[in-house]
Design a protein around this motif. Sequence first.
Motif, short mmCIF file in Angstrom:
data_model
loop_
_atom_site.label_atom_id
_atom_site.label_comp_id
_atom_site.label_asym_id
_atom_site.label_seq_id
_atom_site.Cartn_x
_atom_site.Cartn_y
_atom_site.Cartn_z
N LEU A 1 0.86 -1.19 0.00
CA LEU A 1 0.00 0.00 0.00
C LEU A 1 0.90 1.24 0.00
N VAL A 2 0.79 2.06 -1.02
CA VAL A 2 1.58 3.30 -1.09
C VAL A 2 0.64 4.46 -1.39
N ASP A 3 0.81 5.51 -0.62
CA ASP A 3 -0.02 6.71 -0.82
C ASP A 3 0.66 7.86 -0.08
N LYS A 4 0.00 9.00 -0.05
CA LYS A 4 0.53 10.08 0.78
C LYS A 4 0.21 9.76 2.24
N ASP A 5 1.13 10.07 3.12
CA ASP A 5 0.90 9.96 4.57
C ASP A 5 0.56 8.56 5.08
N VAL A 6 1.15 7.54 4.51
CA VAL A 6 0.94 6.20 5.07
C VAL A 6 1.99 6.00 6.17
N SER A 7 1.53 5.56 7.35
CA SER A 7 2.46 5.44 8.48
C SER A 7 2.58 3.99 8.95
N PHE A 8 3.53 3.79 9.86
CA PHE A 8 3.69 2.47 10.46
C PHE A 8 2.43 2.08 11.25
N GLY A 9 1.71 3.09 11.74
CA GLY A 9 0.44 2.84 12.42
C GLY A 9 -0.57 2.19 11.49
N ASP A 10 -0.57 2.61 10.20
CA ASP A 10 -1.48 2.00 9.23
C ASP A 10 -1.13 0.53 9.02
N LEU A 11 0.19 0.28 8.91
CA LEU A 11 0.66 -1.11 8.76
C LEU A 11 0.15 -1.96 9.93
N LYS A 12 0.36 -1.45 11.15
CA LYS A 12 -0.07 -2.21 12.34
C LYS A 12 -1.57 -2.43 12.35
N GLY A 13 -2.30 -1.37 12.04
CA GLY A 13 -3.77 -1.47 12.07
C GLY A 13 -4.29 -2.49 11.07
N ILE A 14 -3.79 -2.41 9.84
CA ILE A 14 -4.31 -3.30 8.80
C ILE A 14 -3.90 -4.75 9.03
N LEU A 15 -2.64 -4.96 9.44
CA LEU A 15 -2.22 -6.35 9.67
C LEU A 15 -2.86 -6.95 10.92
N THR A 16 -3.14 -6.13 11.91
CA THR A 16 -3.84 -6.64 13.10
C THR A 16 -5.27 -7.05 12.72
N LEU A 17 -5.90 -6.20 11.93
CA LEU A 17 -7.26 -6.53 11.46
C LEU A 17 -7.24 -7.85 10.67
N PHE A 18 -6.22 -7.99 9.83
CA PHE A 18 -6.09 -9.23 9.06
C PHE A 18 -5.99 -10.45 9.97
N VAL A 19 -5.11 -10.36 10.97
CA VAL A 19 -4.92 -11.50 11.90
C VAL A 19 -6.24 -11.83 12.60
N HIS A 20 -6.95 -10.81 13.02
CA HIS A 20 -8.21 -11.06 13.72
C HIS A 20 -9.25 -11.71 12.82
N LYS A 21 -9.25 -11.31 11.54
CA LYS A 21 -10.21 -11.94 10.61
C LYS A 21 -9.80 -13.38 10.29
N MET A 22 -8.50 -13.62 10.21
CA MET A 22 -8.00 -14.93 9.80
C MET A 22 -8.02 -15.94 10.95
N PHE A 23 -7.62 -15.50 12.14
CA PHE A 23 -7.46 -16.44 13.26
C PHE A 23 -8.43 -16.20 14.42
N GLY A 24 -9.30 -15.22 14.28
CA GLY A 24 -10.24 -14.93 15.37
C GLY A 24 -9.87 -13.64 16.09
N LYS A 25 -10.88 -12.90 16.53
CA LYS A 25 -10.61 -11.54 17.01
C LYS A 25 -9.94 -11.48 18.39
N ASP A 26 -9.82 -12.63 19.06
CA ASP A 26 -9.12 -12.61 20.35
C ASP A 26 -7.65 -12.98 20.23
N THR A 27 -7.20 -13.24 18.99
CA THR A 27 -5.80 -13.65 18.80
C THR A 27 -4.84 -12.49 19.11
N LYS A 28 -3.89 -12.75 19.99
CA LYS A 28 -2.90 -11.70 20.31
C LYS A 28 -1.88 -11.57 19.17
N VAL A 29 -1.48 -10.34 18.89
CA VAL A 29 -0.53 -10.06 17.80
C VAL A 29 0.64 -9.26 18.37
#
Length: 334
Positions: free
Chosen positions: A210-238
């Motif tokens: 994902l490349v755009d203006k103002d993409v931060s490490f926070g976006d990376l964390k947010g999107i990948l955490t959401l992915f983990v929760h969808k893939m392995f269940g929302k209580d999975t620790k990341v």
Amino acid sequence: MKERIKELEKEAIESLRKITDLKDLEEFRIKYLGKKSELTSIMKSIGKLPPQERPEIGKLANQLRERLKREYEELKERLEKKGKEKRFIDITLPGRAPLRGHFHPITTIINEVCEIFSKMGFRIVTGPEIELDYYNFEALNIPKDHPARDMQDTFYITENLLLRTHTSPIQVRVMEVERPPVAIICPGKVYRRDSDVSHTPMFHQVEGLLVDKDVSFGDLKGILTLFVHKMFGKDTKVRFRPSFFPFTEPSAEVDIECVICKGKGCRTCSFTGWLEILGSGMVDPEVYKFVGYDPELYSGFAFGMGIERIAMLKYGIEDIQLFYRNEMRFLRQF
Ligand code: DAH
């Protein structure tokens, strides 16, 4: 003698009436019409009778024989017909269910991953499996002397042509021809010279960018955490653990709480309580140079994960080779 023929007739007809299959009918034929049957011996003995009795007994015996033969033939025909009908239209037999296929577990996981990211606005893109050195290494900031180029790891076709070792070259191919915003998810086969219980020479990865203006490490964390929760269940620790990749800076590996022991520590997680599931990071400005993006204007993150590994964790499979043995007993479970 006359009496005996009458009795024999009664007996034979009675037993014939009880017959319901061809096996019993054959026994009947042997007993009443065969060479060793009583009727045959009666007929043989007619010559020994006083001449005046012979015509009558002979006639009776012949009549009986004709009748039994006729009845036998009729019943035989009926039973044979019935047998055939049974074979063709026995509507009481349960039907044979047609064999129905389904997706291979690897395909299922690829589809799930792609669907999760599609819903977040990522576009699915693929690239060639036979790749140029330039896209697989050079433009990803992996110089000629980098250990990842080791002959041990890479299947080279010629000096400049190889089987891609990861799906990351697709990032470069897309950025080369598109301007930001870019949000892509790229599934595909990759190849490495490796083979044991957790490695196969061919396996699957999914790459994201994902490349755009103002993409931060926070976006990376947010999107990948959401992915983990969808893939392995929302209580999975990341957790995000600092790491290194030549094409990202900073880089992080993403771990999830061990799905087997729930973080307590077991053989699968090497008693750490955590399992690594993907590599990620902010796209290194060096990579932007190759595709002509202005690093002052744009920023972005990328990630890559091994599909077999995700499937093994999700389904609790210990041997990666099982995915490629085409064993129906294994595949039917999914
Ligand atoms: N290409 C890496 C590998 O094969 C995975 C990866 C790590 C991809 C970090 C990325 C990334 O895009 O940012 O191990």
